[in-house]
Design a protein around this motif. Structure first.
Motif, short mmCIF file in Angstrom:
data_model
loop_
_atom_site.label_atom_id
_atom_site.label_comp_id
_atom_site.label_asym_id
_atom_site.label_seq_id
_atom_site.Cartn_x
_atom_site.Cartn_y
_atom_site.Cartn_z
N GLU A 31 5.98 -2.55 4.39
CA GLU A 31 5.26 -1.52 3.66
C GLU A 31 4.67 -2.14 2.40
OE1 GLU A 31 7.26 2.25 3.03
OE2 GLU A 31 8.64 1.76 4.64
N ILE A 32 3.39 -1.88 2.20
CA ILE A 32 2.72 -2.40 1.01
C ILE A 32 1.96 -1.28 0.32
CG2 ILE A 32 2.43 -4.71 2.01
CD1 ILE A 32 -0.57 -3.99 2.39
N ASN A 33 1.56 -1.55 -0.89
CA ASN A 33 0.61 -0.69 -1.59
C ASN A 33 -0.70 -1.43 -1.64
OD1 ASN A 33 2.44 1.36 -2.15
ND2 ASN A 33 3.10 0.40 -4.05
N ASP A 34 -1.80 -0.74 -1.34
CA ASP A 34 -3.09 -1.40 -1.44
C ASP A 34 -3.52 -1.42 -2.91
OD1 ASP A 34 -4.19 1.09 -2.05
OD2 ASP A 34 -5.10 1.37 -0.08
N ARG A 35 -4.70 -1.90 -3.16
CA ARG A 35 -5.16 -2.04 -4.56
C ARG A 35 -5.27 -0.72 -5.30
NH1 ARG A 35 -9.18 -6.83 -3.07
NH2 ARG A 35 -7.63 -8.44 -3.24
N GLU A 36 -5.45 0.35 -4.55
CA GLU A 36 -5.53 1.67 -5.17
C GLU A 36 -4.17 2.35 -5.26
OE1 GLU A 36 -7.91 0.95 -2.49
OE2 GLU A 36 -9.06 0.13 -4.16
N GLY A 37 -3.12 1.66 -4.83
CA GLY A 37 -1.77 2.21 -4.90
C GLY A 37 -1.36 3.02 -3.68
N GLN A 38 -2.22 3.10 -2.67
CA GLN A 38 -1.88 3.82 -1.44
C GLN A 38 -0.92 3.01 -0.59
OE1 GLN A 38 -3.10 6.81 -2.50
NE2 GLN A 38 -3.64 7.19 -0.38
N ARG A 39 0.06 3.67 0.01
CA ARG A 39 1.02 3.02 0.89
C ARG A 39 0.36 2.72 2.24
NH1 ARG A 39 6.05 5.43 4.15
NH2 ARG A 39 4.33 6.51 5.09
N TYR A 40 0.70 1.53 2.78
CA TYR A 40 0.26 1.17 4.12
C TYR A 40 1.39 0.43 4.81
CZ TYR A 40 -3.06 0.47 7.81
OH TYR A 40 -3.69 0.54 9.00
N ARG A 41 1.53 0.66 6.12
CA ARG A 41 2.62 0.05 6.87
C ARG A 41 2.08 -0.85 7.97
NH1 ARG A 41 5.78 5.01 8.97
NH2 ARG A 41 3.66 5.71 9.21
N TYR A 42 2.73 -1.97 8.16
CA TYR A 42 2.45 -2.88 9.28
C TYR A 42 3.71 -2.95 10.14
CZ TYR A 42 -1.61 -4.59 6.72
OH TYR A 42 -2.80 -4.69 6.06
N ARG A 73 -0.17 2.88 20.17
CA ARG A 73 -0.45 4.32 20.23
C ARG A 73 0.31 5.04 19.13
NH1 ARG A 73 0.46 4.62 25.96
NH2 ARG A 73 -1.56 4.09 26.81
N TRP A 74 1.59 4.68 18.97
CA TRP A 74 2.41 5.30 17.94
C TRP A 74 1.78 5.06 16.56
CZ3 TRP A 74 4.99 3.81 13.56
CH2 TRP A 74 5.90 4.72 13.04
N CYS A 75 1.34 3.83 16.31
CA CYS A 75 0.72 3.50 15.02
C CYS A 75 -0.56 4.31 14.79
CB CYS A 75 0.42 2.01 14.93
SG CYS A 75 1.89 0.99 14.67
N ARG A 76 -1.36 4.47 15.85
CA ARG A 76 -2.60 5.25 15.72
C ARG A 76 -2.32 6.70 15.35
NH1 ARG A 76 -4.67 2.25 20.14
NH2 ARG A 76 -4.05 3.90 21.57
N GLU A 77 -1.17 7.23 15.78
CA GLU A 77 -0.81 8.61 15.45
C GLU A 77 -0.42 8.76 13.98
OE1 GLU A 77 2.31 9.48 18.23
OE2 GLU A 77 0.91 9.54 19.94
N GLN A 78 -0.09 7.66 13.34
CA GLN A 78 0.25 7.68 11.92
C GLN A 78 -1.06 7.56 11.13
OE1 GLN A 78 3.67 8.13 11.80
NE2 GLN A 78 3.35 7.91 14.00
N THR A 79 -1.03 7.90 9.88
CA THR A 79 -2.26 7.79 9.08
C THR A 79 -2.34 6.49 8.30
OG1 THR A 79 -1.20 8.93 7.23
CG2 THR A 79 -2.43 10.29 8.80
#
Length: 185
Positions: A31-42, A73-79
């Motif tokens: 889990e990371i935060n992008d430059r704008e502080g939004q969470r993103y998961r890999y 598919r599971w990842c695509r269902e996430q935002t």
């Protein structure tokens, strides 16, 4: 990086080839935060090059391929999620030499005054290039080798970090805080 975990969860999926319910557990969740502080998961799966090539070639004809498709598919269902298949070869090529250099310095005990000087920001504000840290610390009569070892030790104790997939040279960007950006696209 906000978080990294090994085998973080499992998903169940219906294997349409044999109509069985199967379970897939990915290797890592990063889990990371992008430059704008939004969470993103890999969701990260690590495979040997040979196995990754086989999965890619076989696609849905192989059980592993179907499991990866289910995870995608599971990842695509996430935002906020992407699935990454990373080869051990890529990890070795990009990050392992730097990770090894950091680990080798974990037990190294640099002169406390040098470590304090590097971490204090008196050599310049972070983020800073390794080259600028070296140049500024040399003004305090420290030698290049001990400065580099101290910087790597600071990474080992999670006081500094740099993108380990990049070359460790004078252009490496050092940042304050614990490790981040473990896996990249």
């Amino acid at each position: 990086m906000r978080h990294i975990s090994w085998e973080p969860f499992s998903i169940e999926f219906r294997d349409l080839v044999d109509n069985r319910t199967r379970v897939y557990t990915p290797d890592y969740l990063v889990e990371i935060n992008d430059r704008e502080g939004q969470r993103y998961r890999y969701i990260v799966e690590v495979k040997e090059r040979r196995e990754a090539d086989h999965i890619a070639a076989a696609g849905s004809a192989s059980a592993a391929g179907r499991a990866h498709i289910a995870m995608m598919r599971w990842c695509r269902e996430q935002t906020d999620c992407s699935f990454l298949l990373v080869t051990d070869e890529k990890l070795i090529e990009k990050g392992l030499p730097n990770a090894k250099a950091i680990l080798d310095r974990a037990s190294h005990r640099p002169e406390r005054s040098l470590l304090d000087l590097i971490l204090s920001g008196r050599l310049g504000e972070f983020p800073a290039t390794l080259g600028s840290v070296i140049a500024n610390a040399e003004r305090y009569a420290y030698e290049r080798g001990e400065i580099i070892s101290a910087a790597l030790h600071a990474c080992a104790i999670d006081e500094l970090w740099f993108d380990i997939t990049r070359t460790w040279d004078e252009e490496a960007i050092l940042r304050r805080g614990s490790r981040r950006r473990v896996f990249l696209r």
